[in-house]
Design a protein around this motif. Structure first.
Motif, mmCIF file in Angstrom:
data_model
loop_
_atom_site.group_PDB
_atom_site.id
_atom_site.type_symbol
_atom_site.label_atom_id
_atom_site.label_comp_id
_atom_site.label_asym_id
_atom_site.label_seq_id
_atom_site.Cartn_x
_atom_site.Cartn_y
_atom_site.Cartn_z
ATOM 1 N N SER A 243 -11.630 -7.001 -7.989
ATOM 2 C CA SER A 243 -12.376 -6.363 -6.775
ATOM 3 C C SER A 243 -12.617 -4.892 -7.015
ATOM 4 C CB SER A 243 -11.938 -6.746 -5.515
ATOM 5 O OG SER A 243 -11.616 -7.851 -5.363
ATOM 6 N N GLU A 244 -13.377 -4.177 -6.453
ATOM 7 C CA GLU A 244 -13.845 -2.675 -6.493
ATOM 8 C C GLU A 244 -12.404 -1.967 -5.860
ATOM 9 O OE1 GLU A 244 -16.507 0.698 -4.560
ATOM 10 O OE2 GLU A 244 -17.337 -1.433 -4.677
ATOM 11 N N GLY A 245 -11.829 -1.096 -6.514
ATOM 12 C CA GLY A 245 -10.782 -0.284 -5.992
ATOM 13 C C GLY A 245 -9.468 -0.941 -6.504
ATOM 14 N N CYS A 246 -9.568 -1.799 -7.539
ATOM 15 C CA CYS A 246 -8.359 -2.594 -7.959
ATOM 16 C C CYS A 246 -8.147 -2.405 -9.619
ATOM 17 C CB CYS A 246 -8.334 -3.953 -7.723
ATOM 18 S SG CYS A 246 -8.234 -4.532 -6.042
ATOM 19 N N ALA A 247 -7.130 -2.413 -10.074
ATOM 20 C CA ALA A 247 -6.900 -2.344 -11.687
ATOM 21 C C ALA A 247 -5.800 -2.993 -12.012
ATOM 22 C CB ALA A 247 -6.832 -0.639 -11.917
ATOM 23 N N ARG A 248 -5.963 -3.365 -13.157
ATOM 24 C CA ARG A 248 -4.744 -4.026 -13.790
ATOM 25 C C ARG A 248 -3.703 -2.951 -14.358
ATOM 26 N NH1 ARG A 248 -5.321 -8.979 -17.953
ATOM 27 N NH2 ARG A 248 -3.059 -9.213 -18.588
ATOM 28 N N ILE A 249 -2.444 -2.993 -14.338
ATOM 29 C CA ILE A 249 -1.628 -2.090 -14.760
ATOM 30 C C ILE A 249 -0.695 -2.768 -15.641
ATOM 31 C CG2 ILE A 249 -1.945 -0.478 -12.795
ATOM 32 C CD1 ILE A 249 0.725 -1.312 -11.872
ATOM 33 N N GLY A 250 -0.620 -3.954 -16.149
ATOM 34 C CA GLY A 250 0.338 -4.590 -16.880
ATOM 35 C C GLY A 250 -0.083 -5.983 -16.990
ATOM 36 N N THR A 251 0.680 -6.722 -17.627
ATOM 37 C CA THR A 251 0.476 -7.989 -17.970
ATOM 38 C C THR A 251 0.423 -9.172 -16.799
ATOM 39 O OG1 THR A 251 2.709 -8.598 -18.937
ATOM 40 C CG2 THR A 251 1.150 -8.123 -20.490
ATOM 41 N N ARG A 252 1.125 -8.504 -15.737
ATOM 42 C CA ARG A 252 1.585 -9.250 -14.401
ATOM 43 C C ARG A 252 1.553 -8.635 -13.258
ATOM 44 N NH1 ARG A 252 7.064 -12.779 -15.685
ATOM 45 N NH2 ARG A 252 6.303 -14.000 -17.484
ATOM 46 N N GLU A 253 0.785 -7.268 -13.376
ATOM 47 C CA GLU A 253 0.548 -6.471 -12.163
ATOM 48 C C GLU A 253 -0.960 -5.860 -11.986
ATOM 49 O OE1 GLU A 253 4.389 -3.726 -11.360
ATOM 50 O OE2 GLU A 253 3.589 -3.607 -13.798
ATOM 51 N N VAL A 254 -1.328 -5.936 -10.626
ATOM 52 C CA VAL A 254 -2.608 -5.457 -10.347
ATOM 53 C C VAL A 254 -2.256 -4.300 -9.170
ATOM 54 C CG1 VAL A 254 -4.774 -6.028 -9.160
ATOM 55 C CG2 VAL A 254 -3.665 -7.463 -10.977
ATOM 56 N N VAL A 255 -2.972 -3.197 -8.992
ATOM 57 C CA VAL A 255 -2.851 -2.295 -7.942
ATOM 58 C C VAL A 255 -4.154 -2.319 -7.225
ATOM 59 C CG1 VAL A 255 -1.026 -1.055 -8.817
ATOM 60 C CG2 VAL A 255 -3.034 -0.190 -9.292
ATOM 61 N N CYS A 256 -4.485 -2.148 -6.135
ATOM 62 C CA CYS A 256 -5.328 -1.875 -5.203
ATOM 63 C C CYS A 256 -5.170 -0.676 -4.105
ATOM 64 C CB CYS A 256 -5.961 -3.409 -4.475
ATOM 65 S SG CYS A 256 -6.435 -4.606 -5.603
ATOM 66 N N GLU A 257 -6.361 0.049 -4.162
ATOM 67 C CA GLU A 257 -6.404 0.900 -3.199
ATOM 68 C C GLU A 257 -6.669 0.365 -1.639
ATOM 69 O OE1 GLU A 257 -9.344 3.953 -3.779
ATOM 70 O OE2 GLU A 257 -10.918 2.727 -3.859
ATOM 71 N N THR A 258 -6.142 0.944 -0.449
ATOM 72 C CA THR A 258 -6.166 0.388 0.720
ATOM 73 C C THR A 258 -7.641 0.947 1.293
ATOM 74 O OG1 THR A 258 -4.912 1.840 1.839
ATOM 75 C CG2 THR A 258 -3.906 -0.028 1.104
ATOM 76 N N GLY A 259 -7.919 1.845 0.884
ATOM 77 C CA GLY A 259 -9.070 2.889 1.981
ATOM 78 C C GLY A 259 -7.945 3.469 2.883
ATOM 79 N N ALA A 260 -8.987 4.065 3.768
ATOM 80 C CA ALA A 260 -8.292 5.037 5.055
ATOM 81 C C ALA A 260 -7.380 3.791 5.629
ATOM 82 C CB ALA A 260 -9.354 5.801 5.742
ATOM 83 N N LEU A 261 -6.531 4.371 6.258
ATOM 84 C CA LEU A 261 -5.350 3.793 7.123
ATOM 85 C C LEU A 261 -5.333 4.540 8.331
ATOM 86 C CD1 LEU A 261 -2.797 2.419 4.704
ATOM 87 C CD2 LEU A 261 -4.578 0.870 5.859
ATOM 88 N N PRO A 262 -6.303 4.160 9.435
ATOM 89 C CA PRO A 262 -6.144 4.922 10.630
ATOM 90 C C PRO A 262 -4.818 4.607 11.330
ATOM 91 C CG PRO A 262 -7.409 3.257 10.906
ATOM 92 C CD PRO A 262 -7.066 3.057 9.627
ATOM 93 N N GLU A 263 -4.188 5.613 12.265
ATOM 94 C CA GLU A 263 -3.000 5.403 12.936
ATOM 95 C C GLU A 263 -3.175 4.250 13.855
ATOM 96 O OE1 GLU A 263 -0.947 7.770 16.434
ATOM 97 O OE2 GLU A 263 -2.211 8.745 15.432
ATOM 98 N N HIS A 264 -2.333 3.450 13.853
ATOM 99 C CA HIS A 264 -2.252 1.983 14.481
ATOM 100 C C HIS A 264 -3.562 1.088 14.292
ATOM 101 C CE1 HIS A 264 1.439 3.191 16.099
ATOM 102 N NE2 HIS A 264 0.899 4.201 16.493
#
Length: 172
Positions: free
Chosen positions: A97-118
């Motif tokens: 998905s957009e905003g996600c990247a593979r960083i290893g053979t078993r790992e993926v990271v994704c940005e959350t976008g803005a996280l408003p208070e509560h």
């Protein structure tokens, strides 16, 4: 670390708009905190409590992850990064998905976008192909980066879900 696996039928009360919404929270990888302290030793940066709600489903070597990041405050965050770690190797080719990247053979990271208070961030969907067809996969979630915010609720920073190759959705 808390380990949770709940079958979809057991959590019908949390179905929202056709998708299951459940919880896991994050801190920085390895439990480290990146916030700077001021001269008195107090946290100088913002304070936030980032968590993740979702489900995982394993079917014939394909792992589906649906995830909604949430911030219980007290400060808003412009962005954060969730890390998804698997107990099985990913296939060589992945359509992430957009905003996600593979960083290893078993790992993926994704940005959350803005996280408003509560409030909630963007919905993240991953369709991950595995190298083999394991009978089960352990999926671990944590916050890889949170912009240097402090998190006083460290008890909810890591979660693991065991997904069996049954086609059932497991909530976290």
């Amino acid at each position: 670390m808390e380990v949770v696996a709940v079958r979809r039928g057991a959590v019908r009360s949390v179905v929202v708009a056709g998708s299951l919404v459940l919880g896991v929270a994050g801190g920085l990888a390895g439990g480290a905190q990146a916030s700077a302290r001021d001269v008195t030793g107090a946290w100088a940066g913002p304070e936030a409590d980032v968590s993740y709600h979702g489900r995982v489903k394993l079917t014939q070597g394909r792992l589906r992850v649906w995830l909604v990041p949430e911030n219980d405050g007290p400060s808003a965050l412009p962005n954060a990064t969730v890390r998804v770690r698997l107990s099985a190797d990913l296939a060589d080719r992945q359509a992430l998905s957009e905003g996600c990247a593979r960083i290893g053979t078993r790992e993926v990271v994704c940005e959350t976008g803005a996280l408003p208070e509560h409030g909630r961030g963007r919905h993240i969907t991953l369709a991950l192909e595995l190298r083999e067809r394991p009978p089960e996969v352990s999926v671990r979630f944590d916050t890889w980066w949170n912009g240097g915010a402090s998190d006083r609720n460290r008890s909810n920073n890591e979660l693991a879900v065991l997904a069996l190759d049954t086609g059932d959705s497991y909530a976290f």
